[in-house]
Design a protein around this motif. Structure first.
Motif, PDB file in Angstrom:
ATOM      1  N   MET A 118       0.834  -1.195   0.000  1.00  0.00           N
ATOM      2  CA  MET A 118       0.000   0.000   0.000  1.00  0.00           C
ATOM      3  C   MET A 118       0.868   1.244   0.000  1.00  0.00           C
ATOM      4  N   ASP A 119       1.910   1.222   0.801  1.00  0.00           N
ATOM      5  CA  ASP A 119       2.737   2.407   0.978  1.00  0.00           C
ATOM      6  C   ASP A 119       4.178   1.951   1.155  1.00  0.00           C
ATOM      7  N   SER A 120       5.023   2.244   0.169  1.00  0.00           N
ATOM      8  CA  SER A 120       6.407   1.781   0.233  1.00  0.00           C
ATOM      9  C   SER A 120       7.190   2.485   1.331  1.00  0.00           C
ATOM     10  N   LYS A 121       6.769   3.695   1.704  1.00  0.00           N
ATOM     11  CA  LYS A 121       7.478   4.444   2.745  1.00  0.00           C
ATOM     12  C   LYS A 121       7.337   3.771   4.113  1.00  0.00           C
ATOM     13  N   THR A 122       6.119   3.328   4.443  1.00  0.00           N
ATOM     14  CA  THR A 122       5.886   2.693   5.737  1.00  0.00           C
ATOM     15  C   THR A 122       5.925   1.169   5.656  1.00  0.00           C
ATOM     16  N   GLN A 123       6.138   0.631   4.481  1.00  0.00           N
ATOM     17  CA  GLN A 123       6.172  -0.821   4.285  1.00  0.00           C
ATOM     18  C   GLN A 123       4.881  -1.489   4.764  1.00  0.00           C
ATOM     19  N   THR A 124       3.743  -0.900   4.379  1.00  0.00           N
ATOM     20  CA  THR A 124       2.444  -1.452   4.746  1.00  0.00           C
ATOM     21  C   THR A 124       1.935  -2.343   3.621  1.00  0.00           C
ATOM     22  N   LEU A 125       1.624  -3.585   3.966  1.00  0.00           N
ATOM     23  CA  LEU A 125       1.097  -4.544   3.004  1.00  0.00           C
ATOM     24  C   LEU A 125      -0.392  -4.728   3.237  1.00  0.00           C
ATOM     25  N   VAL A 126      -1.153  -4.944   2.161  1.00  0.00           N
ATOM     26  CA  VAL A 126      -2.593  -5.187   2.262  1.00  0.00           C
ATOM     27  C   VAL A 126      -2.884  -6.557   1.665  1.00  0.00           C
ATOM     28  N   TYR A 129     -25.373  -9.588  -0.558  1.00  0.00           N
ATOM     29  CA  TYR A 129     -24.233  -8.801  -0.105  1.00  0.00           C
ATOM     30  C   TYR A 129     -22.941  -9.602  -0.237  1.00  0.00           C
ATOM     31  N   VAL A 130     -21.843  -8.894  -0.183  1.00  0.00           N
ATOM     32  CA  VAL A 130     -20.520  -9.522  -0.148  1.00  0.00           C
ATOM     33  C   VAL A 130     -19.657  -8.719   0.823  1.00  0.00           C
ATOM     34  N   SER A 131     -19.003  -9.421   1.752  1.00  0.00           N
ATOM     35  CA  SER A 131     -18.117  -8.741   2.690  1.00  0.00           C
ATOM     36  C   SER A 131     -16.712  -9.313   2.561  1.00  0.00           C
ATOM     37  N   VAL A 132     -15.743  -8.472   2.863  1.00  0.00           N
ATOM     38  CA  VAL A 132     -14.346  -8.881   2.782  1.00  0.00           C
ATOM     39  C   VAL A 132     -13.605  -8.404   4.028  1.00  0.00           C
ATOM     40  N   ASN A 133     -12.570  -9.125   4.388  1.00  0.00           N
ATOM     41  CA  ASN A 133     -11.650  -8.701   5.436  1.00  0.00           C
ATOM     42  C   ASN A 133     -10.319  -8.389   4.777  1.00  0.00           C
ATOM     43  N   LEU A 134      -9.791  -7.219   5.097  1.00  0.00           N
ATOM     44  CA  LEU A 134      -8.476  -6.811   4.614  1.00  0.00           C
ATOM     45  C   LEU A 134      -7.546  -6.715   5.811  1.00  0.00           C
ATOM     46  N   GLU A 135      -6.335  -7.210   5.638  1.00  0.00           N
ATOM     47  CA  GLU A 135      -5.334  -7.131   6.694  1.00  0.00           C
ATOM     48  C   GLU A 135      -4.257  -6.134   6.275  1.00  0.00           C
ATOM     49  N   PHE A 136      -4.018  -5.158   7.139  1.00  0.00           N
ATOM     50  CA  PHE A 136      -2.980  -4.157   6.919  1.00  0.00           C
ATOM     51  C   PHE A 136      -1.798  -4.544   7.800  1.00  0.00           C
ATOM     52  N   ASP A 137      -0.699  -4.902   7.195  1.00  0.00           N
ATOM     53  CA  ASP A 137       0.487  -5.386   7.908  1.00  0.00           C
ATOM     54  C   ASP A 137       1.563  -4.307   7.865  1.00  0.00           C
ATOM     55  N   LEU A 138       1.794  -3.689   9.008  1.00  0.00           N
ATOM     56  CA  LEU A 138       2.856  -2.683   9.128  1.00  0.00           C
ATOM     57  C   LEU A 138       4.139  -3.441   9.443  1.00  0.00           C
ATOM     58  N   ARG A 139       4.863  -3.782   8.414  1.00  0.00           N
ATOM     59  CA  ARG A 139       5.997  -4.688   8.541  1.00  0.00           C
ATOM     60  C   ARG A 139       7.068  -4.185   9.493  1.00  0.00           C
TER      61      ARG A 139
END
Length: 138
Positions: free
Chosen positions: A31-39, A60-70
């Motif tokens: 998501m953001d190379s500066k903070t190394q955040t992965l989605v 309906y459709v629901s999703v879970n997203l994981e934000f990993d601040l490496r």
């Protein structure tokens, strides 16, 4: 991969490059190379009306997203939904967009689409799912 788009407006849009998708539990997108955040897309719950059926409700459709601040070794989860109902009186349905705070920086994450649409002849497998999201830095 996510590409950072800087604009002259007050918000920065961080969104998927056209044609890029987040697939179910595949290599996460940066998501953001500066903070190394992965989605990563970690879960899909699809209760939409199949495209080859006539329904009285679209579902309906629901999703879970994981934000990993490496760098910080922290993970945050966010659930988003398209068409989610209130299941009980007084309940608030899961929204299609939400804000998330990642170590002092706030983002609005909006679920744009989930593919493929269900079909009774060839139901999608979890690994077939892809989502499109828009992420704005607030």
């Amino acid at each position: 991969m996510f590409i950072v788009f800087l604009t002259s407006c007050k918000t920065e849009k961080i969104s998927l490059k056209e044609g890029t998708r987040i697939f179910y539990y595949q290599q996460p997108d940066l998501m953001d190379s500066k903070t190394q955040t992965l989605v990563t897309l970690t879960q899909v719950e699809d209760a939409r009306c199949p495209e080859d059926v006539v329904c009285i409700w679209a579902g309906y459709v629901s999703v879970n997203l994981e934000f990993d601040l490496r760098e910080l070794k922290k993970k945050h989860n966010l659930k988003l939904c398209l068409g989610c109902p209130s299941l009980k009186p007084g309940d608030t349905p899961t929204p299609a967009y939400s804000e998330i705070d990642l170590e002092g920086t706030r983002y609005q994450v909006s679920l744009q689409s989930v593919k493929p649409n269900p079909n009774t002849k060839t139901p999608p497998k979890k690994e077939d799912y892809e989502v499109s999201v828009q992420i704005e830095k607030l």
